[in-house]
Design a protein around this motif. Structure first.
Motif, PDB file in Angstrom:
ATOM      1  N   GLY A 196      -6.596   2.238   0.286  1.00 47.28           N
ATOM      2  CA  GLY A 196      -5.431   3.042   0.613  1.00 47.28           C
ATOM      3  C   GLY A 196      -4.127   2.658  -0.059  1.00 47.28           C
ATOM      4  O   GLY A 196      -3.083   3.227   0.261  1.00 47.28           O
ATOM      5  N   GLY A 197      -4.148   1.733  -1.020  1.00 47.73           N
ATOM      6  CA  GLY A 197      -2.907   1.345  -1.672  1.00 47.73           C
ATOM      7  C   GLY A 197      -2.249   2.469  -2.433  1.00 47.73           C
ATOM      8  O   GLY A 197      -1.021   2.634  -2.386  1.00 47.73           O
ATOM      9  N   LEU A 198      -3.058   3.275  -3.123  1.00 47.62           N
ATOM     10  CA  LEU A 198      -2.497   4.375  -3.906  1.00 47.62           C
ATOM     11  C   LEU A 198      -1.954   5.475  -3.010  1.00 47.62           C
ATOM     12  O   LEU A 198      -0.846   5.979  -3.228  1.00 47.62           O
ATOM     13  N   VAL A 199      -2.692   5.851  -1.986  1.00 48.09           N
ATOM     14  CA  VAL A 199      -2.222   6.921  -1.103  1.00 48.09           C
ATOM     15  C   VAL A 199      -0.962   6.485  -0.356  1.00 48.09           C
ATOM     16  O   VAL A 199      -0.037   7.283  -0.140  1.00 48.09           O
ATOM     17  N   ALA A 200      -0.875   5.201  -0.006  1.00 43.67           N
ATOM     18  CA  ALA A 200       0.329   4.694   0.654  1.00 43.67           C
ATOM     19  C   ALA A 200       1.516   4.699  -0.298  1.00 43.67           C
ATOM     20  O   ALA A 200       2.635   5.060   0.080  1.00 43.67           O
ATOM     21  N   GLY A 201       1.285   4.311  -1.549  1.00 45.51           N
ATOM     22  CA  GLY A 201       2.362   4.299  -2.524  1.00 45.51           C
ATOM     23  C   GLY A 201       2.867   5.685  -2.851  1.00 45.51           C
ATOM     24  O   GLY A 201       4.079   5.914  -2.931  1.00 45.51           O
ATOM     25  N   LEU A 202       1.955   6.628  -3.026  1.00 45.79           N
ATOM     26  CA  LEU A 202       2.362   8.003  -3.318  1.00 45.79           C
ATOM     27  C   LEU A 202       3.169   8.583  -2.168  1.00 45.79           C
ATOM     28  O   LEU A 202       4.164   9.281  -2.381  1.00 45.79           O
ATOM     29  N   THR A 203       2.770   8.294  -0.947  1.00 39.52           N
ATOM     30  CA  THR A 203       3.494   8.806   0.217  1.00 39.52           C
ATOM     31  C   THR A 203       4.924   8.286   0.233  1.00 39.52           C
ATOM     32  O   THR A 203       5.863   9.016   0.588  1.00 39.52           O
ATOM     33  N   ALA A 204       5.104   7.031  -0.166  1.00 38.24           N
ATOM     34  CA  ALA A 204       6.450   6.454  -0.211  1.00 38.24           C
ATOM     35  C   ALA A 204       7.276   7.011  -1.359  1.00 38.24           C
ATOM     36  O   ALA A 204       8.505   7.092  -1.266  1.00 38.24           O
ATOM     37  N   GLY A 205       6.612   7.423  -2.436  1.00 37.72           N
ATOM     38  CA  GLY A 205       7.339   7.820  -3.629  1.00 37.72           C
ATOM     39  C   GLY A 205       7.668   9.295  -3.750  1.00 37.72           C
ATOM     40  O   GLY A 205       8.599   9.661  -4.460  1.00 37.72           O
ATOM     41  N   VAL A 206       6.916  10.169  -3.063  1.00 35.90           N
ATOM     42  CA  VAL A 206       7.118  11.607  -3.241  1.00 35.90           C
ATOM     43  C   VAL A 206       8.298  12.114  -2.417  1.00 35.90           C
ATOM     44  O   VAL A 206       8.893  11.396  -1.632  1.00 35.90           O
ATOM     45  N   ARG A 207       8.593  13.401  -2.620  1.00 31.66           N
ATOM     46  CA  ARG A 207       9.679  14.056  -1.886  1.00 31.66           C
ATOM     47  C   ARG A 207       9.204  14.495  -0.504  1.00 31.66           C
ATOM     48  O   ARG A 207       8.014  14.555  -0.228  1.00 31.66           O
TER      49      ARG A 207
END
Length: 327
Positions: A196-207
């Protein structure tokens, strides 16, 4: 990292990585990583073709998104003066190890990796060419992680976590910052989930207008099972994508991100994953790992469809695989 990070049940509830941490990571690594391109293509579905934007992150250094997190973590350690002579150590099924080895070579520091016995030869060969010291231990990521904790203490190395460390997650989130610059419409973004590292990072980075869809094999559905249970639980892994999506429990940071309500979980079977991987090769001449191809499977199956005013986006996150196993 303390040994508790290898046992999520021993840690306090995690706080989701925030947007500011992703921006900070971008400042640290943007001059080093590749700004990966996007490709738009028509994808067939049961209801007709739909337009999909592919984020070609498999073109990143090391062949996957993982190098972003390792560069961020090692870069911060160098800034803080906490990177020892023994360098870094990581347990991984392959891609996180390759990312750490690439980052360690960039920062001119030793890298030791622990992988399961079944790690694919293509990934092992890449690790050796990057100069990493490789230990093959156990039948699963969990076995490798347990050995890595002991080995890190013996060597005096900084231990990275493949997916459950804030700097690793923030580094992965820099993909989202690029996507938001490349695409100005709200996104329905599909991404494969292991720990889940990528999905967590994307959630933090998107609008705030973007939605993240985590996609998992039915035989390795750590997030899906956690959402159903109301908390992370241990699972048994049995999937063709286990070499890259082989975590047995969703990470604390991914669970914290999922608890915000901005991530949902879609489950696909191995046949759908194989079909998605084959379609990428047949139609786009793109070769990716089975785990990466999982993110496309719900679109091909018609589970996820276009929404007016929004862009369907699939993150193709890794390609450390062999062309010979496409058949």
């Amino acid at each position: 990292m303390s040994p508790d990070h290898d046992n999520p049940r021993a840690t306090a509830p995690a706080t989701a990585v925030d947007h500011e941490s992703v921006v900070d990571a971008a400042c640290r690594i943007t001059s080093i990583v590749r700004r990966t391109p996007i490709l738009t293509a028509a994808v067939p579905t049961p209801n007709g073709p739909v337009e999909v934007v592919f984020k070609l992150e498999y073109l990143q250094h090391g062949g996957s998104f993982k190098v972003r997190g390792s560069l961020n973590a090692l870069g911060r350690a160098r800034e803080n003066g906490t990177l020892p002579a023994a360098g870094v150590l990581i347990a991984s099924g392959g891609n996180a190890a390759i990312g750490a080895a690439w980052a360690a070579r960039y920062w001119d520091t030793p890298c030791t990796v622990v992988v399961p016995e079944a790690a694919p030869p293509a990934k092992l060969d890449r690790l050796q060419r990057l100069g990493a010291t490789v230990h093959r231990v156990g039948s699963s990521y969990a076995d490798a992680a347990a050995h890595a904790s002991t080995l890190a203490r013996e060597l005096g190395a900084v231990k990275l976590h493949a997916y459950d460390l804030p700097d690793i997650v923030a580094g992965a989130g820099t993909i989202a910052l690029e996507l938001c610059e490349q695409l100005d419409t709200p996104l329905d973004c599909l991404v494969a989930v292991g720990g889940g590292g990528l999905v967590a990072g994307l959630t933090a980075g998107v609008r705030g207008t973007d939605m993240i869809h985590g996609v998992e094999p039915v035989g390795a559905a750590t997030l899906h099972r956690a959402l159903a249970a109301g908390a992370p639980i241990d699972i048994e892994v049995n999937s063709i994508a286990a070499d890259s999506l082989g975590a047995t429990r969703i990470g604390n940071l991914a669970w914290a991100a999922a608890s915000t309500g901005r991530i949902d979980s879609l489950v696909v079977d191995d046949t759908g994953i194989v079909d998605a991987r084959r379609w990428l090769w047949d139609e786009l001449r793109i070769v990716v790992e089975h785990g990466t191809a999982a993110a496309l499977a719900p679109i091909l199956a018609g589970t996820v469809t276009e929404t007016a005013g929004r862009t369907l986006c699939v993150v193709l996150c890794g390609a450390n695989t062999a062309v010979s196993d496409l058949g």
